[in-house]
Design an enzyme around this catalytic site. Structure first.
Site, mmCIF file in Angstrom:
data_model
loop_
_atom_site.group_PDB
_atom_site.id
_atom_site.type_symbol
_atom_site.label_atom_id
_atom_site.label_comp_id
_atom_site.label_asym_id
_atom_site.label_seq_id
_atom_site.Cartn_x
_atom_site.Cartn_y
_atom_site.Cartn_z
ATOM 1 N N LEU A 31 66.131 -35.010 14.267
ATOM 2 C CA LEU A 31 65.936 -36.242 13.482
ATOM 3 C C LEU A 31 64.887 -36.043 12.410
ATOM 4 O O LEU A 31 64.921 -36.665 11.362
ATOM 5 C CB LEU A 31 65.479 -37.376 14.397
ATOM 6 C CG LEU A 31 66.463 -37.873 15.444
ATOM 7 C CD1 LEU A 31 65.768 -38.830 16.405
ATOM 8 C CD2 LEU A 31 67.629 -38.577 14.755
ATOM 9 N N GLY A 32 63.927 -35.197 12.691
ATOM 10 C CA GLY A 32 62.850 -35.014 11.719
ATOM 11 C C GLY A 32 61.797 -34.080 12.270
ATOM 12 O O GLY A 32 61.919 -33.533 13.369
ATOM 13 N N GLY A 34 58.040 -33.588 13.483
ATOM 14 C CA GLY A 34 56.855 -34.288 13.973
ATOM 15 C C GLY A 34 55.619 -33.473 13.664
ATOM 16 O O GLY A 34 55.690 -32.431 13.006
ATOM 17 N N PHE A 36 53.814 -31.777 15.684
ATOM 18 C CA PHE A 36 53.673 -30.575 16.508
ATOM 19 C C PHE A 36 54.964 -29.783 16.656
ATOM 20 O O PHE A 36 54.973 -28.700 17.217
ATOM 21 C CB PHE A 36 53.187 -30.959 17.910
ATOM 22 C CG PHE A 36 51.903 -31.732 17.906
ATOM 23 C CD1 PHE A 36 50.693 -31.069 17.762
ATOM 24 C CD2 PHE A 36 51.901 -33.106 18.031
ATOM 25 C CE1 PHE A 36 49.505 -31.776 17.747
ATOM 26 C CE2 PHE A 36 50.715 -33.816 18.023
ATOM 27 C CZ PHE A 36 49.510 -33.151 17.877
ATOM 28 N N GLY A 37 56.056 -30.359 16.179
ATOM 29 C CA GLY A 37 57.351 -29.704 16.356
ATOM 30 C C GLY A 37 58.424 -30.695 15.959
ATOM 31 O O GLY A 37 58.116 -31.776 15.454
ATOM 32 N N VAL A 39 61.535 -33.487 16.117
ATOM 33 C CA VAL A 39 61.922 -34.652 16.911
ATOM 34 C C VAL A 39 63.438 -34.632 16.964
ATOM 35 O O VAL A 39 64.098 -34.448 15.933
ATOM 36 C CB VAL A 39 61.440 -35.966 16.247
ATOM 37 C CG1 VAL A 39 61.826 -37.168 17.096
ATOM 38 C CG2 VAL A 39 59.934 -35.936 16.005
ATOM 39 N N LYS A 59 60.284 -35.950 21.271
ATOM 40 C CA LYS A 59 59.321 -35.146 20.514
ATOM 41 C C LYS A 59 58.974 -33.937 21.352
ATOM 42 O O LYS A 59 58.654 -34.069 22.531
ATOM 43 C CB LYS A 59 58.028 -35.926 20.297
ATOM 44 C CG LYS A 59 58.167 -37.169 19.498
ATOM 45 C CD LYS A 59 56.803 -37.848 19.485
ATOM 46 C CE LYS A 59 56.781 -38.963 18.483
ATOM 47 N NZ LYS A 59 55.457 -39.193 17.939
ATOM 48 N N ASP A 188 46.875 -43.676 10.798
ATOM 49 C CA ASP A 188 47.787 -43.137 9.782
ATOM 50 C C ASP A 188 48.936 -44.112 9.540
ATOM 51 O O ASP A 188 50.099 -43.716 9.461
ATOM 52 C CB ASP A 188 48.306 -41.765 10.212
ATOM 53 C CG ASP A 188 48.915 -40.971 9.048
ATOM 54 O OD1 ASP A 188 48.740 -41.376 7.875
ATOM 55 O OD2 ASP A 188 49.579 -39.957 9.321
ATOM 56 N N ARG A 192 55.955 -44.351 5.855
ATOM 57 C CA ARG A 192 56.651 -43.184 6.430
ATOM 58 C C ARG A 192 56.528 -43.162 7.951
ATOM 59 O O ARG A 192 57.307 -42.497 8.637
ATOM 60 C CB ARG A 192 56.100 -41.878 5.824
ATOM 61 C CG ARG A 192 54.642 -41.647 6.120
ATOM 62 C CD ARG A 192 54.061 -40.357 5.536
ATOM 63 N NE ARG A 192 52.626 -40.339 5.764
ATOM 64 C CZ ARG A 192 51.711 -40.907 4.980
ATOM 65 N NH1 ARG A 192 52.096 -41.488 3.870
ATOM 66 N NH2 ARG A 192 50.433 -40.905 5.297
ATOM 67 N N ASN A 193 55.538 -43.861 8.507
ATOM 68 C CA ASN A 193 55.336 -43.905 9.956
ATOM 69 C C ASN A 193 55.795 -45.216 10.589
ATOM 70 O O ASN A 193 55.355 -45.579 11.675
ATOM 71 C CB ASN A 193 53.858 -43.654 10.289
ATOM 72 C CG ASN A 193 53.468 -42.208 10.041
ATOM 73 O OD1 ASN A 193 54.309 -41.315 10.161
ATOM 74 N ND2 ASN A 193 52.221 -41.967 9.682
ATOM 75 N N ASP A 206 54.158 -43.130 15.889
ATOM 76 C CA ASP A 206 53.071 -42.159 15.804
ATOM 77 C C ASP A 206 51.684 -42.753 15.958
ATOM 78 O O ASP A 206 50.724 -42.246 15.385
ATOM 79 C CB ASP A 206 53.133 -41.391 14.470
ATOM 80 C CG ASP A 206 54.314 -40.423 14.459
ATOM 81 O OD1 ASP A 206 54.735 -40.009 15.556
ATOM 82 O OD2 ASP A 206 54.819 -40.099 13.378
HETATM 83 N N1 ADE Z 1 62.321 -39.639 13.629
HETATM 84 C C1 ADE Z 1 61.170 -39.467 14.269
HETATM 85 N N2 ADE Z 1 61.095 -40.280 15.330
HETATM 86 C C2 ADE Z 1 62.228 -41.012 15.352
HETATM 87 C C3 ADE Z 1 62.726 -42.066 16.173
HETATM 88 N N3 ADE Z 1 62.028 -42.522 17.215
HETATM 89 N N4 ADE Z 1 63.903 -42.600 15.868
HETATM 90 C C4 ADE Z 1 64.583 -42.136 14.811
HETATM 91 N N5 ADE Z 1 64.171 -41.171 14.000
HETATM 92 C C5 ADE Z 1 62.993 -40.612 14.265
#
Ligand code: ADE
Length: 324
Positions: A31-32, A34, A36-37, A39, A59, A188, A192-193, A206
């Site tokens: 998904l993206g 994070g 530390f690594g 997600v 995560k 933060d 974006r968060n 986060d």
């Molecule tokens: N990307 C990072 N965390 C996520 C989440 N909880 N749901 C969807 N995309 C994400």
């Protein structure tokens, strides 16, 4: 027990009520990125007493993580567990469980289908009709405008957009009020968060991150976290609910510019001297005057003079009633 101990099944967290059996997680796509690594999306069977499978976000910590990163990751996990022990809130990305008895460490949180708020806001620029779809009463409001009169139909459209954007603002204030009440400082807060779930529920993500002074480092998207920080956090590392309130003011600006880049014309080395001299960003064209006053209240130089999140929820609720 130490985080690094390699005895049999080290219990990293104090309360293993949140341990989830790894074999009940089916890991899917990324998904993206994070802190530390990566997600990843996953399906979890029978998580949090929910029968059947649930889509979740997992995560993980990358294999090459240093011992320091590992302990930061565990700290984040512990913040999430301590917030979880205070309950859940619909406007935060709730913690669901973790796998810590063996590697790789995993933290399982709610999955938010529509991704992060910044990208979501930017998508409204090319699809302005999405505002109309978003809110049930939009059609009624639009029908009161004369379709042949561009002034009146534009005014009705602006009213719809403002209502949707005020509702985003209020939801974030509500999530932050919950975190602040539970003694959690985000450090933060930025669009974006914040993640967007189905049914347009916004959730703060986060909030467990322990920061360690890497504010000059750009995010993976080229944004500088310093642009969300108040002077006292930047100069004195003083983080409180009121430093989150300053960041919330920047989030309001991001919302009403549909994902604009704050202070885009100011070199970042000049930013803090300008802020201390009283410079603030201008009112975004979509923001009502009252909302701009709220934004500037969040940017008061003196933390004690900024509103707290409880007051912000009330102020935003009042503004919503006024346009809606
Ligand atoms: N990307 C990072 N965390 C996520 C989440 N909880 N749901 C969807 N995309 C994400």
């Amino acid at each position: 027990p130490s985080v690094m101990s390699s005895g049999s099944r080290p219990s990293i967290i104090r309360d293993d009520a949140f341990e989830f059996p790894r074999n009940r997680l089916m890991i899917q796509e990324i998904l993206g990125q994070g802190a530390f690594g990566v997600v990843r999306l996953a399906t979890a069977s029978g998580i949090c007493k929910t029968p059947g499978t649930t889509l979740v976000a997992v995560k993980t910590i990358r294999d090459e993580a240093t011992p320091e990163e590992r302990s930061e990751f565990v700290k984040e996990l512990e913040v999430m567990i301590s917030v979880k022990q205070c309950g859940s809130h619909k406007n935060i990305v709730n913690f669901l469980g973790c796998c810590t008895q063996d590697d790789p460490l995993c933290v399982i949180v709610e999955y938010c289908k529509k991704g992060n708020l910044r990208d979501y806001l930017i998508s409204f620029r090319s699809h302005p009709d999405d505002f109309l779809r978003w809110w049930d009463n939009a059609e009624i409001l639009m029908s009161t405008a004369d379709p042949d009169d561009p002034v009146s139909s534009n005014a009705a459209r602006d009213m719809v957009s403002q209502t949707v954007l005020l509702s985003f603002s209020r939801q974030i204030a509500q999530g932050m009020e919950f975190l602040a009440a539970n003694k959690c400082i985000h450090r933060d807060l930025a669009a974006r968060n914040v993640l967007v779930d189905s049914d347009n529920v916004l959730k703060i993500a986060d909030f467990g991150l322990a920061r360690n002074g890497e504010y000059y480092k750009k995010t993976s998207r080229g944004q500088l976290p310093v642009k969300w920080m108040p002077p006292e956090a930047l100069f004195d590392q003083k983080y409180t609910e009121k430093s989150d309130v300053w960041s919330f003011g920047v989030v309001l600006w991001e919302i009403f510019t549909l994902g604009g880049m704050p202070y885009s014309t100011i070199p970042h080395e000049d930013l803090y001297s300008k802020l201390v001299a009283g410079y603030r960003m201008e009112r975004p064209p979509l923001a009502p005057e009252s909302l701009y006053e709220t934004m500037k209240g969040c940017w008061n130089h003196y933390p004690d003079k900024r509103p707290d999140f409880t007051l912000l929820v009330m102020i935003l609720e009042r503004q919503l009633v006024r346009v809606a």
